[in-house]
Design a protein around this motif. Structure first.
Motif, PDB file in Angstrom:
ATOM      1  N   MET A   9       0.841  -1.193   0.000  1.00  0.00           N
ATOM      2  CA  MET A   9       0.000   0.000   0.000  1.00  0.00           C
ATOM      3  C   MET A   9       0.882   1.251   0.000  1.00  0.00           C
ATOM      4  N   THR A  10       0.476   2.258  -0.763  1.00  0.00           N
ATOM      5  CA  THR A  10       1.249   3.488  -0.848  1.00  0.00           C
ATOM      6  C   THR A  10       1.015   4.336   0.392  1.00  0.00           C
ATOM      7  N   SER A  11       2.092   4.800   1.039  1.00  0.00           N
ATOM      8  CA  SER A  11       1.955   5.622   2.237  1.00  0.00           C
ATOM      9  C   SER A  11       1.478   7.012   1.873  1.00  0.00           C
ATOM     10  N   SER A  12       1.000   7.746   2.895  1.00  0.00           N
ATOM     11  CA  SER A  12       0.467   9.093   2.657  1.00  0.00           C
ATOM     12  C   SER A  12       1.500  10.043   2.073  1.00  0.00           C
ATOM     13  N   PRO A  13       2.747  10.100   2.602  1.00  0.00           N
ATOM     14  CA  PRO A  13       3.739  10.994   1.997  1.00  0.00           C
ATOM     15  C   PRO A  13       4.009  10.644   0.530  1.00  0.00           C
ATOM     16  N   GLU A  14       4.093   9.334   0.209  1.00  0.00           N
ATOM     17  CA  GLU A  14       4.338   8.927  -1.168  1.00  0.00           C
ATOM     18  C   GLU A  14       3.166   9.317  -2.056  1.00  0.00           C
ATOM     19  N   ARG A  15       1.948   9.123  -1.527  1.00  0.00           N
ATOM     20  CA  ARG A  15       0.767   9.484  -2.310  1.00  0.00           C
ATOM     21  C   ARG A  15       0.724  10.988  -2.550  1.00  0.00           C
ATOM     22  N   SER A  16       1.081  11.782  -1.531  1.00  0.00           N
ATOM     23  CA  SER A  16       1.104  13.235  -1.682  1.00  0.00           C
ATOM     24  C   SER A  16       2.118  13.646  -2.739  1.00  0.00           C
ATOM     25  N   THR A  17       3.293  12.989  -2.723  1.00  0.00           N
ATOM     26  CA  THR A  17       4.323  13.289  -3.717  1.00  0.00           C
ATOM     27  C   THR A  17       3.826  12.964  -5.115  1.00  0.00           C
ATOM     28  N   GLU A  18       3.135  11.839  -5.269  1.00  0.00           N
ATOM     29  CA  GLU A  18       2.611  11.467  -6.579  1.00  0.00           C
ATOM     30  C   GLU A  18       1.597  12.487  -7.072  1.00  0.00           C
ATOM     31  N   TRP A  19       0.748  12.975  -6.183  1.00  0.00           N
ATOM     32  CA  TRP A  19      -0.242  13.978  -6.596  1.00  0.00           C
ATOM     33  C   TRP A  19       0.431  15.283  -6.997  1.00  0.00           C
ATOM     34  N   HIS A  20       1.522  15.638  -6.318  1.00  0.00           N
ATOM     35  CA  HIS A  20       2.289  16.816  -6.727  1.00  0.00           C
ATOM     36  C   HIS A  20       2.821  16.616  -8.143  1.00  0.00           C
ATOM     37  N   GLY A  21       3.304  15.403  -8.420  1.00  0.00           N
ATOM     38  CA  GLY A  21       3.792  15.096  -9.758  1.00  0.00           C
ATOM     39  C   GLY A  21       2.703  15.192 -10.803  1.00  0.00           C
ATOM     40  N   VAL A  22       1.503  14.712 -10.458  1.00  0.00           N
ATOM     41  CA  VAL A  22       0.365  14.769 -11.387  1.00  0.00           C
ATOM     42  C   VAL A  22       0.022  16.215 -11.730  1.00  0.00           C
ATOM     43  N   VAL A  23      -0.025  17.071 -10.707  1.00  0.00           N
ATOM     44  CA  VAL A  23      -0.354  18.489 -10.932  1.00  0.00           C
ATOM     45  C   VAL A  23       0.702  19.147 -11.814  1.00  0.00           C
ATOM     46  N   LEU A  24       1.977  18.858 -11.564  1.00  0.00           N
ATOM     47  CA  LEU A  24       3.056  19.440 -12.368  1.00  0.00           C
ATOM     48  C   LEU A  24       2.930  19.025 -13.834  1.00  0.00           C
ATOM     49  N   VAL A  25       2.609  17.756 -14.055  1.00  0.00           N
ATOM     50  CA  VAL A  25       2.472  17.272 -15.436  1.00  0.00           C
ATOM     51  C   VAL A  25       1.281  17.926 -16.120  1.00  0.00           C
ATOM     52  N   MET A  26       0.191  18.129 -15.397  1.00  0.00           N
ATOM     53  CA  MET A  26      -0.976  18.804 -15.977  1.00  0.00           C
ATOM     54  C   MET A  26      -0.637  20.233 -16.396  1.00  0.00           C
ATOM     55  N   ILE A  27       0.125  20.936 -15.549  1.00  0.00           N
ATOM     56  CA  ILE A  27       0.549  22.300 -15.899  1.00  0.00           C
ATOM     57  C   ILE A  27       1.442  22.256 -17.129  1.00  0.00           C
ATOM     58  N   GLY A  28       2.350  21.281 -17.162  1.00  0.00           N
ATOM     59  CA  GLY A  28       3.218  21.126 -18.323  1.00  0.00           C
ATOM     60  C   GLY A  28       2.429  20.849 -19.589  1.00  0.00           C
ATOM     61  N   ALA A  29       1.359  20.064 -19.483  1.00  0.00           N
ATOM     62  CA  ALA A  29       0.525  19.753 -20.647  1.00  0.00           C
ATOM     63  C   ALA A  29      -0.155  21.012 -21.180  1.00  0.00           C
ATOM     64  N   VAL A  30      -0.611  21.874 -20.271  1.00  0.00           N
ATOM     65  CA  VAL A  30      -1.237  23.133 -20.698  1.00  0.00           C
ATOM     66  C   VAL A  30      -0.208  23.984 -21.449  1.00  0.00           C
ATOM     67  N   CYS A  31       1.011  24.069 -20.899  1.00  0.00           N
ATOM     68  CA  CYS A  31       2.062  24.846 -21.564  1.00  0.00           C
ATOM     69  C   CYS A  31       2.387  24.267 -22.935  1.00  0.00           C
ATOM     70  N   PHE A  32       2.487  22.946 -23.006  1.00  0.00           N
ATOM     71  CA  PHE A  32       2.843  22.295 -24.266  1.00  0.00           C
ATOM     72  C   PHE A  32       1.780  22.505 -25.332  1.00  0.00           C
ATOM     73  N   SER A  33       0.518  22.558 -24.921  1.00  0.00           N
ATOM     74  CA  SER A  33      -0.570  22.708 -25.886  1.00  0.00           C
ATOM     75  C   SER A  33      -0.555  24.061 -26.579  1.00  0.00           C
ATOM     76  N   THR A  34       0.154  25.044 -25.996  1.00  0.00           N
ATOM     77  CA  THR A  34       0.230  26.357 -26.647  1.00  0.00           C
ATOM     78  C   THR A  34       1.091  26.327 -27.901  1.00  0.00           C
ATOM     79  N   ALA A  35       1.788  25.202 -28.146  1.00  0.00           N
ATOM     80  CA  ALA A  35       2.642  25.100 -29.333  1.00  0.00           C
ATOM     81  C   ALA A  35       1.830  25.279 -30.610  1.00  0.00           C
ATOM     82  N   ILE A  36       0.619  24.710 -30.646  1.00  0.00           N
ATOM     83  CA  ILE A  36      -0.217  24.832 -31.844  1.00  0.00           C
ATOM     84  C   ILE A  36      -0.567  26.292 -32.090  1.00  0.00           C
TER      85      ILE A  36
END
Length: 286
Positions: A1-28
């Motif tokens: 089972m994933t511990s709370s700190p690890e899960r929190s870190t993963e969610w931080h990673g998810v948010v960062l990737v979502m922001i990166g996806a928004v930035c990348f989409s401006t290429a078009i």
């Protein structure tokens, strides 16, 4: 089972990737606002302005300048830079030579490659619900791109081929970056990628006339900072915090943000199928 700190870190990673996806989409948006520039020239100035902006971060984070600390990783950083430069050139060419729907659909085939290769290359455990997420994601991409209206003209096939290849090289970039997790920061990876991309495309830097270059600077600056510098920085930071399989699916937020860009800047209102596709992509990420 994933511990709370690890899960929190993963969610931080998810948010960062979502922001990166928004930035990348401006290429078009910004690529299509350029006038009279070839693919390699656009990519060079993307890399130049992205590198110039991110270099400011070295004033506080000195690791990128301490080559002796990570000199054993330089060959892998060069490889990552070459892969990223290929991805950027292929995707830019696709934007110029086929429809946005074709380009977005095919470049976002990367999660399929990552889901297959990550357990083999990185020895990652298969993330829970990965297969279900991929099915939903592929269905969502198909709906967003509206396959009944995809343009498959012979004169657009080179653009389609470039977009398809960019999806594969994009997956390789994710896997290579993930392999550097814990060994080097996302900022260092990104600076090396932009430097290598700039060197690869340097021969085309001054191909256009000077007045053409000057006229395009207001577009090239945000193109470099947003869609290349910040987008890959956020992606690589996200890869430091979560698995490549998860990052590859979450990066599918790009087509969703692409829809919003289409609405805001081009008055392109999705049909009902497009909204269904956006919903499926969001569910796949969840």
């Amino acid at each position: 089972m994933t511990s709370s700190p690890e899960r929190s870190t993963e969610w931080h990673g998810v948010v960062l990737v979502m922001i990166g996806a928004v930035c990348f989409s401006t290429a078009i948006l910004f690529t299509r606002l350029t006038e009279g520039l070839g693919t390699q020239t656009i990519v060079f100035y993307r890399a130049l302005f992205g590198l110039s902006f991110l270099s400011l971060f070295t004033l506080r984070q000195r690791e990128p300048l301490r080559f002796r600390i990570y000199q054993h990783l330089i060959p892998r950083l060069v490889l990552l830079g070459i892969i990223v430069s290929l991805t950027v050139m292929l995707y830019t060419y696709a934007i110029q030579h086929t429809t946005a729907a074709n380009a977005v659909l095919l470049v976002n085939s990367a999660p399929v490659y990552v889901a297959v290769l990550a357990p083999l290359v990185l020895h990652e455990a298969v993330a829970r619900y990965t297969r279900l997420s991929l099915v939903l994601a592929l269905g969502g991409m198909a709906c967003v791109s509206d396959p009944a209206n995809l343009e498959l003209r012979w004169d657009a096939l080179d653009g389609i081929a470039a977009a398809a290849l960019s999806g594969f090289t994009y997956a390789l970039a994710m896997l290579t970056s993930r392999g550097l997790r814990g060994k080097i920061t996302g900022l260092t990876q990104n600076l090396w990628c932009l430097l290598i991309t700039g060197l690869v495309t340097l021969p085309w830097a001054f191909a256009p006339a000077p007045d053409t270059l000057i006229a395009n600077v207001p577009v090239l600056v945000p193109l470099g900072i947003l869609s290349l510098g910040l987008s890959y920085l956020f992606y690589f930071m996200g890869l430091q915090r979560t698995r490549a399989q998860i990052v590859s699916v979450v990066s599918l937020f790009e087509p969703v943000s692409g829809i919003l860009i289409g609405i805001l800047f081009f008055a392109e209102i999705p049909n009902p199928l497009g909204w269904v596709g956006a919903g499926l992509l969001l569910i796949s990420m969840l």
